[in-house]
Design an enzyme around this catalytic site. Structure first.
Site, PDB file in Angstrom:
ATOM      1  N   HIS A  90      -4.712  -3.600   6.288  1.00 26.78           N
ATOM      2  CA  HIS A  90      -4.512  -3.835   4.853  1.00 26.78           C
ATOM      3  C   HIS A  90      -5.857  -4.266   4.275  1.00 26.78           C
ATOM      4  O   HIS A  90      -6.134  -5.441   4.060  1.00 26.78           O
ATOM      5  CB  HIS A  90      -3.451  -4.906   4.599  1.00 26.78           C
ATOM      6  CG  HIS A  90      -3.371  -5.286   3.144  1.00 26.78           C
ATOM      7  ND1 HIS A  90      -2.914  -4.422   2.172  1.00 26.78           N
ATOM      8  CD2 HIS A  90      -3.733  -6.411   2.485  1.00 26.78           C
ATOM      9  CE1 HIS A  90      -2.993  -5.006   0.989  1.00 26.78           C
ATOM     10  NE2 HIS A  90      -3.499  -6.221   1.142  1.00 26.78           N
ATOM     11  N   ASP A 121       0.844  -1.201   0.000  1.00 26.54           N
ATOM     12  CA  ASP A 121       0.000   0.000   0.000  1.00 26.54           C
ATOM     13  C   ASP A 121       0.883   1.257   0.000  1.00 26.54           C
ATOM     14  O   ASP A 121       0.601   2.235  -0.685  1.00 26.54           O
ATOM     15  CB  ASP A 121      -0.920  -0.027   1.228  1.00 26.54           C
ATOM     16  CG  ASP A 121      -1.595  -1.378   1.372  1.00 26.54           C
ATOM     17  OD1 ASP A 121      -2.435  -1.705   0.526  1.00 26.54           O
ATOM     18  OD2 ASP A 121      -1.250  -2.129   2.307  1.00 26.54           O
TER      19      ASP A 121
HETATM   20  N1  LIG Z   1      -0.752  -8.049   2.231  1.00 27.07           N
HETATM   21  C1  LIG Z   1      -0.747  -7.792   0.935  1.00 27.07           C
HETATM   22  O1  LIG Z   1      -0.398  -6.672   0.519  1.00 27.07           O
HETATM   23  C2  LIG Z   1      -1.143  -8.840  -0.085  1.00 27.07           C
HETATM   24  C3  LIG Z   1      -0.994  -8.561  -1.450  1.00 27.07           C
HETATM   25  C4  LIG Z   1      -1.325  -9.536  -2.379  1.00 27.07           C
HETATM   26  C5  LIG Z   1      -1.821 -10.759  -1.959  1.00 27.07           C
HETATM   27  N2  LIG Z   1      -1.971 -10.994  -0.631  1.00 27.07           N
HETATM   28  C6  LIG Z   1      -2.470 -12.279  -0.133  1.00 27.07           C
HETATM   29  O2  LIG Z   1      -1.407 -13.239  -0.179  1.00 27.07           O
HETATM   30  C7  LIG Z   1      -1.965 -14.549  -0.193  1.00 27.07           C
HETATM   31  C8  LIG Z   1      -1.306 -15.419  -1.222  1.00 27.07           C
HETATM   32  O3  LIG Z   1      -1.527 -14.904  -2.518  1.00 27.07           O
HETATM   33  P1  LIG Z   1      -1.141 -15.768  -3.823  1.00 27.07           P
HETATM   34  O4  LIG Z   1      -1.556 -14.938  -4.983  1.00 27.07           O
HETATM   35  O5  LIG Z   1       0.252 -16.246  -3.734  1.00 27.07           O
HETATM   36  O6  LIG Z   1      -2.150 -16.980  -3.661  1.00 27.07           O
HETATM   37  P2  LIG Z   1      -2.081 -18.410  -4.355  1.00 27.07           P
HETATM   38  O7  LIG Z   1      -3.445 -19.000  -4.193  1.00 27.07           O
HETATM   39  O8  LIG Z   1      -1.467 -18.324  -5.715  1.00 27.07           O
HETATM   40  O9  LIG Z   1      -1.053 -19.208  -3.444  1.00 27.07           O
HETATM   41  C9  LIG Z   1      -1.318 -19.530  -2.123  1.00 27.07           C
HETATM   42  C10 LIG Z   1      -0.552 -20.782  -1.798  1.00 27.07           C
HETATM   43  O10 LIG Z   1      -0.705 -21.042  -0.414  1.00 27.07           O
HETATM   44  C11 LIG Z   1      -0.764 -22.433  -0.250  1.00 27.07           C
HETATM   45  N3  LIG Z   1      -1.314 -22.761   1.053  1.00 27.07           N
HETATM   46  C12 LIG Z   1      -2.606 -22.810   1.449  1.00 27.07           C
HETATM   47  N4  LIG Z   1      -2.711 -23.224   2.726  1.00 27.07           N
HETATM   48  C13 LIG Z   1      -1.458 -23.414   3.162  1.00 27.07           C
HETATM   49  C14 LIG Z   1      -0.907 -23.856   4.394  1.00 27.07           C
HETATM   50  N5  LIG Z   1      -1.663 -24.194   5.420  1.00 27.07           N
HETATM   51  N6  LIG Z   1       0.439 -23.950   4.486  1.00 27.07           N
HETATM   52  C15 LIG Z   1       1.233 -23.643   3.447  1.00 27.07           C
HETATM   53  N7  LIG Z   1       0.768 -23.246   2.251  1.00 27.07           N
HETATM   54  C16 LIG Z   1      -0.560 -23.111   2.114  1.00 27.07           C
HETATM   55  C17 LIG Z   1      -1.607 -22.910  -1.431  1.00 27.07           C
HETATM   56  O11 LIG Z   1      -1.418 -24.288  -1.686  1.00 27.07           O
HETATM   57  C18 LIG Z   1      -1.071 -22.015  -2.541  1.00 27.07           C
HETATM   58  O12 LIG Z   1      -0.008 -22.637  -3.235  1.00 27.07           O
HETATM   59  C19 LIG Z   1      -3.476 -14.350  -0.401  1.00 27.07           C
HETATM   60  O13 LIG Z   1      -4.095 -14.415   0.865  1.00 27.07           O
HETATM   61  C20 LIG Z   1      -3.572 -12.932  -0.933  1.00 27.07           C
HETATM   62  O14 LIG Z   1      -4.821 -12.350  -0.675  1.00 27.07           O
HETATM   63  C21 LIG Z   1      -1.635 -10.057   0.309  1.00 27.07           C
HETATM   64  O1  LIG Z   2      -5.566 -10.474  -2.475  1.00 26.27           O
HETATM   65  C1  LIG Z   2      -6.220  -9.435  -2.327  1.00 26.27           C
HETATM   66  O2  LIG Z   2      -7.382  -9.415  -1.857  1.00 26.27           O
HETATM   67  C2  LIG Z   2      -5.612  -8.110  -2.726  1.00 26.27           C
HETATM   68  C3  LIG Z   2      -4.273  -7.891  -2.149  1.00 26.27           C
HETATM   69  O3  LIG Z   2      -4.304  -7.856  -0.747  1.00 26.27           O
HETATM   70  C4  LIG Z   2      -3.676  -6.612  -2.680  1.00 26.27           C
HETATM   71  O4  LIG Z   2      -3.651  -5.607  -1.960  1.00 26.27           O
HETATM   72  O5  LIG Z   2      -3.241  -6.600  -3.844  1.00 26.27           O
END
Ligand SMILES: NC(=O)c1ccc[n+]([C@@H]2O[C@H](COP(=O)([O-])OP(=O)(O)OC[C@H]3O[C@@H](n4cnc5c(N)ncnc54)[C@H](O)[C@@H]3O)[C@@H](O)[C@H]2O)c1
Ligand SMILES: O=C(O)C[C@H](O)C(=O)O
Length: 329
Positions: free
Chosen positions: A188, A160
């Site tokens: 977030h 962010d």
């Molecule tokens: N904070 C932020 O700014 C921000 C930004 C973008 C995404 N995110 C979040 O990050 C997370 C991951 O995003 P992504 O695009 O990589 O998702 P994704 O679905 O591509 O990958 C998630 C992975 O986590 C694994 N997983 C699920 N449960 C698990 C466990 N208990 N132990 C280990 N691994 C496990 C899944 O098998 C999968 O491979 C999501 O929750 C998304 O919303 C946060």
């Molecule tokens: O995975 C989401 O819900 C969005 C993510 O947290 C982001 O800020 O890009």
């Protein structure tokens, strides 16, 4: 190379953020160009094969700093001796899922991982939670790790922060590196507040340089807050490379420090500063030095900012109460 390798655990390693993150860690961008790393990849059992594929690619990069890769579905193995833990894997919200269901499903992930960190990690463990809802997942993990100092559990609002820097740079024609002291407050989520009241652009007050209150309230703040949703809408998947980049920035800054005269945003356990209830994992302006962070103190919070900080903090308190009633903390 004589330095002891740093053990870096990445959960959700086979996911899209994992794919964007691991190569940057292994190349030295997380901790420094002279710091060898050992990677521990935690995945759920069905995704282990995909994680093995990524590990094969990591091998094929012949990164001089990469001293080993271990892949496991056991959190106790993944966090054994861990110095840095990036908790990326989370349960996404699916159709028909209520917020309470989402918190409960993530509790099933972050509570055992917090316990495994408590029981197995190195004394200097630093945790960054990326998986959403990141602030509250961090709270769940922290509550399950009573032997680890609470301040080692953080959640990511650096994405962010970076988003806000670019929006402000585009509006003013400045370079992102001319912008200092920007702050993301709160959760977030869409309630987060990107605050430019203390920011400077080329040494001048950012509010004065922008000189456009309508843009600030109707474009800048909502654009940054809803950027994650806009990316999902455009890409058909949530941000991955930019999220991985922000995770690298967060840990790099925590370990190596903020530049003189500037600060960053991190979601950290509140000590009660700025009226944020103690213990909530909320985003603050922080400086980092010698591997520790400190909340920037003494900022004047005007009425406009107060209302927005309070709204985001109220959402965090609701999430905390929900996970408390589910017995997750
Ligand atoms: N904070 C932020 O700014 C921000 C930004 C973008 C995404 N995110 C979040 O990050 C997370 C991951 O995003 P992504 O695009 O990589 O998702 P994704 O679905 O591509 O990958 C998630 C992975 O986590 C694994 N997983 C699920 N449960 C698990 C466990 N208990 N132990 C280990 N691994 C496990 C899944 O098998 C999968 O491979 C999501 O929750 C998304 O919303 C946060
Ligand atoms: O995975 C989401 O819900 C969005 C993510 O947290 C982001 O800020 O890009």
């Amino acid at each position: 190379m004589t330095r002891t390798p740093v053990n870096v655990t990445v959960t959700g390693a086979a996911g899209q953020i994992g794919y964007a993150l691991l190569f940057r860690i292994a190349s030295g961008q997380l901790l420094g160009a002279d710091v060898p790393v050992k990677l521990r990849l935690l995945e759920i059992t069905p995704a282990l094969k995909a994680a093995e594929g990524t590990a094969m690619e990591l091998d094929d990069c012949a990164f001089p700093l990469l001293q080993g890769i271990e892949i496991t579905d056991d959190p106790n193995v993944a966090f054994d001796g861990s110095n840095v833990a990036l908790l990326v894997g989370a349960r996404p919200r699916t159709k028909g899922m209520e917020r309470g269901d989402l918190l409960e499903a993530n509790g099933g992930i972050f509570k055992p991982q917090g316990k495994a960190i408590n029981d197995n990690a190195a004394d200097d463990i630093r945790v960054l939670v990326v998986g959403n809802p990141a602030n509250t997942n961090a709270l769940i993990a922290q509550a399950a790790a009573p032997d680890v100092p609470a301040e080692r559990f953080t959640a990511m609002t650096r994405l962010d922060h970076n988003r806000a820097l670019t929006q402000l740079a585009k509006k003013t024609g400045a370079s992102v590196s001319d912008i200092k002291r920007l702050t993301i407050w709160g959760n977030h989520s869409a309630t987060q507040y990107s605050d430019i009241h203390h920011a400077t652009i080329g040494g001048k007050s950012a509010v004065e340089v922008v000189d456009d209150e309508k843009w600030l309230t109707e474009e800048f703040i909502p654009t940054v807050a809803k950027r994650g949703a806009a990316i999902i809408e455009a890409r058909g998947a949530s941000s991955a490379a930019s999220a991985a980049n922000a995770a690298v920035d967060h840990i790099h800054t925590w370990v190596n420090g903020t530049e003189e005269g500037n600060w960053t945003s991190m979601a950290i356990p509140s000590d009660g500063s700025y009226g944020v209830p103690e213990g909530l994992i909320s985003s603050f302006p922080v400086t980092c030095k010698d591997g520790k962070y400190e909340i920037v103190q003494g900022l004047d919070i005007n009425e406009f900012s107060r209302a927005r900080i309070d709204a985001s903090v109220a959402e965090l308190a609701e999430e905390r109460d929900a996970v408390r009633s589910l017995g997750l903390i």
